[in-house]
Design a protein around this motif. Structure first.
Motif, PDB file in Angstrom:
ATOM      1  N   LEU A  23       0.758  -1.265   0.139  1.00  0.00           N
ATOM      2  CA  LEU A  23      -0.303   0.432   0.014  1.00  0.00           C
ATOM      3  C   LEU A  23       1.455   1.378   0.214  1.00  0.00           C
ATOM      4  O   LEU A  23       1.906   1.070   1.200  1.00  0.00           O
ATOM      5  N   VAL A  24       0.689   1.959  -0.897  1.00  0.00           N
ATOM      6  CA  VAL A  24       1.162   3.083  -0.590  1.00  0.00           C
ATOM      7  C   VAL A  24       0.592   4.239  -0.815  1.00  0.00           C
ATOM      8  O   VAL A  24      -0.861   4.411  -1.024  1.00  0.00           O
ATOM      9  N   THR A  25       1.193   5.234   0.310  1.00  0.00           N
ATOM     10  CA  THR A  25       0.355   6.615   0.642  1.00  0.00           C
ATOM     11  C   THR A  25       1.332   7.472   0.263  1.00  0.00           C
ATOM     12  O   THR A  25       2.266   7.934   0.817  1.00  0.00           O
ATOM     13  N   PHE A  26       0.225   8.616  -0.584  1.00  0.00           N
ATOM     14  CA  PHE A  26       0.808   9.580  -0.589  1.00  0.00           C
ATOM     15  C   PHE A  26       0.330  11.080   0.042  1.00  0.00           C
ATOM     16  O   PHE A  26      -1.134  11.783  -0.162  1.00  0.00           O
ATOM     17  N   LEU A  40      12.886  12.929  -7.828  1.00  0.00           N
ATOM     18  CA  LEU A  40      13.073  12.664  -6.265  1.00  0.00           C
ATOM     19  C   LEU A  40      12.131  13.358  -5.883  1.00  0.00           C
ATOM     20  O   LEU A  40      11.448  14.447  -5.436  1.00  0.00           O
ATOM     21  N   THR A  41      11.695  11.983  -4.650  1.00  0.00           N
ATOM     22  CA  THR A  41      10.720  12.503  -3.204  1.00  0.00           C
ATOM     23  C   THR A  41      10.891  11.047  -1.887  1.00  0.00           C
ATOM     24  O   THR A  41      11.882  11.137  -2.202  1.00  0.00           O
ATOM     25  N   PRO A  42      10.364  12.355  -1.184  1.00  0.00           N
ATOM     26  CA  PRO A  42      11.278  11.712   0.088  1.00  0.00           C
ATOM     27  C   PRO A  42      10.538  10.724   1.101  1.00  0.00           C
ATOM     28  O   PRO A  42       9.006  10.232   0.870  1.00  0.00           O
ATOM     29  N   LEU A  43      11.484   9.782   1.181  1.00  0.00           N
ATOM     30  CA  LEU A  43       9.936   9.085   1.563  1.00  0.00           C
ATOM     31  C   LEU A  43       9.953   8.808   3.552  1.00  0.00           C
ATOM     32  O   LEU A  43      10.507   9.546   3.901  1.00  0.00           O
ATOM     33  N   GLU A  65      13.743   7.063   6.098  1.00  0.00           N
ATOM     34  CA  GLU A  65      13.136   7.739   6.641  1.00  0.00           C
ATOM     35  C   GLU A  65      14.002   8.941   6.144  1.00  0.00           C
ATOM     36  O   GLU A  65      14.780   9.524   6.040  1.00  0.00           O
ATOM     37  N   GLY A  66      13.245  10.317   5.128  1.00  0.00           N
ATOM     38  CA  GLY A  66      14.195  10.939   4.573  1.00  0.00           C
ATOM     39  C   GLY A  66      15.079  11.374   3.285  1.00  0.00           C
ATOM     40  O   GLY A  66      15.056  11.952   2.781  1.00  0.00           O
ATOM     41  N   GLU A  67      15.414   9.892   2.659  1.00  0.00           N
ATOM     42  CA  GLU A  67      15.561   9.490   1.607  1.00  0.00           C
ATOM     43  C   GLU A  67      14.815   9.276   0.536  1.00  0.00           C
ATOM     44  O   GLU A  67      13.599  10.112   0.634  1.00  0.00           O
ATOM     45  N   VAL A 110       4.411   1.903   1.745  1.00  0.00           N
ATOM     46  CA  VAL A 110       5.358   2.632   1.407  1.00  0.00           C
ATOM     47  C   VAL A 110       4.227   4.528   2.623  1.00  0.00           C
ATOM     48  O   VAL A 110       3.368   4.274   0.951  1.00  0.00           O
ATOM     49  N   HIS A 111       5.279   5.069   2.897  1.00  0.00           N
ATOM     50  CA  HIS A 111       4.349   6.633   2.747  1.00  0.00           C
ATOM     51  C   HIS A 111       5.164   7.209   2.004  1.00  0.00           C
ATOM     52  O   HIS A 111       7.059   7.107   1.856  1.00  0.00           O
TER      53      HIS A 111
END
Length: 355
Positions: free
Chosen positions: A274-277, A316-319, A336-338, A351-352
């Motif tokens: 499950l991917v949460t945006f 590029l998007t923060p994890l 976290e923050g990668e 994944v968030h």
């Protein structure tokens, strides 16, 4: 210089909350210090599904080398969408892109673009360019893979009387072949260009076969002695790469390829998750072989993107939490923050993302 800065500060006070550039853009839409732009000067229908869009870029554009690509942004329903396109115009000329109506953004560009429209731009990039020194060339292309090679041919052939270029282009039919008439005219006008078209429907549905040298031996007997450039679908390029690897000790060094999609490792897909945006307040179940970029766009999230193949890093998007799998290598990673390249990473469990 101090006087100029003072004038800018005064202008900003008078135009607040807008910037002076916002008013200047009403007069000259290319006059923006915030975002490089271009104005569409000509739109040419190439085939039933493909359109060439010529544009004049504003200040800040770097002249492109033949074969390079650029990120192009377009406003669709109030949302700015970015994609990467090869530049098809000759070097030294105003740029142009040739777009085939496949996918949401490309279809909008190919079908709806008009003279006077504004495109958002990033500067040209890429190392799929002509060799530094003259030598016999072989260009292998299929479908829209002809686009960067057309820039090379338009640049090289009319300017170099010593040019020696063989182009082999594969398309379904003559009507589907990009730039067909122009290429045939160039071949008639310049003896240094030889054009061979391969139409799969006329060949009984058989594609140009690069799994062995038979077709190449027929179309270009001296192919081994030429510097080769190839661009097209992934399977086409995979076959070309393998053929050159087995063509001799120095074969691989003579082949340069340009891909429109990343090279993914077979079997890298896992269970997904499950991917949460988080900022968009949306979520979607995504398979382990689905890039996060595609998953986000599928559920309506406005995702940053560019080349969509792991090169430009525009996506590029923060994890925030979770692990992702690199679809090129199979590596599972994530802290976290990668900053995650969403175009070449998939969910490896929940994944968030901070978008």
């Amino acid at each position: 210089m101090a006087q100029i800065r003072a004038l800018r500060r005064m202008a900003s006070l008078l135009t607040t909350p807008l910037a002076p550039e916002d008013f200047l853009a009403l007069v000259n839409p290319l006059a923006s210090t915030r975002q490089l732009r271009g104005v569409v000067t000509k739109v040419v229908r190439e085939t039933a599904d493909s359109t060439t869009i010529h544009f004049h870029p504003g200040r800040g554009w770097n002249a492109h080398a033949a074969g390079q690509w650029a990120r192009i942004g377009v406003e669709i329903d109030g949302v700015r969408q970015w994609r990467s396109y090869s530049l098809s115009a000759a070097a030294g000329h105003d740029p142009a892109i040739t777009v085939t109506a496949i996918g949401f953004v490309s279809t909008a560009l190919a079908r709806d673009t008009k003279v006077g429209d504004i495109l958002f731009l990033n500067v040209p990039q890429g190392d799929f360019v002509l060799p530094a020194h003259p030598r016999p060339l072989l260009m292998l292309t299929a479908g829209s893979g002809l686009t960067p090679v057309m820039s090379m041919i338009r640049t090289l052939v009319p300017r170099r009387p010593d040019a020696d270029v063989v182009l082999i282009h594969s398309a379904r039919t003559a009507a589907d072949a990009l730039f067909r008439d122009e290429l045939l005219e160039l071949a008639d006008q310049f003896p240094g260009l030889t054009v061979r078209h391969w139409y799969t429907r006329e060949e009984g549905g058989r594609r140009l076969d690069l799994t062995d040298p038979t077709d190449l031996e027929t179309l270009c007997p001296d192919w081994r002695s030429r510097a080769a450039y190839a661009c097209g679908p992934s399977d086409f390029l995979d076959a070309a790469t393998e053929l050159w690897e087995h063509s001799g000790d120095d074969g691989q060094a003579q082949l340069t390829i340009e891909r429109f999609a990343p090279v993914l490792l077979p079997g890298t897909g896992g269970a997904g998750g499950l991917v949460t945006f988080e900022k968009s307040d949306k979520e979607v179940e995504a398979g382990g072989d689905v890039p996060l970029l595609d998953a986000g766009e599928e559920c309506g999230v406005v995702m940053p993107s560019g080349c969509r193949m792991g090169i430009c890093r525009s996506c590029l998007t923060p994890l925030v939490a979770g692990k992702v799998r690199d679809l090129r290598t199979g590596e599972v990673h994530g802290d976290e923050g990668e900053l995650i390249q969403t175009c070449i990473n998939a969910a490896a469990g929940p994944v968030h993302l901070d978008i």
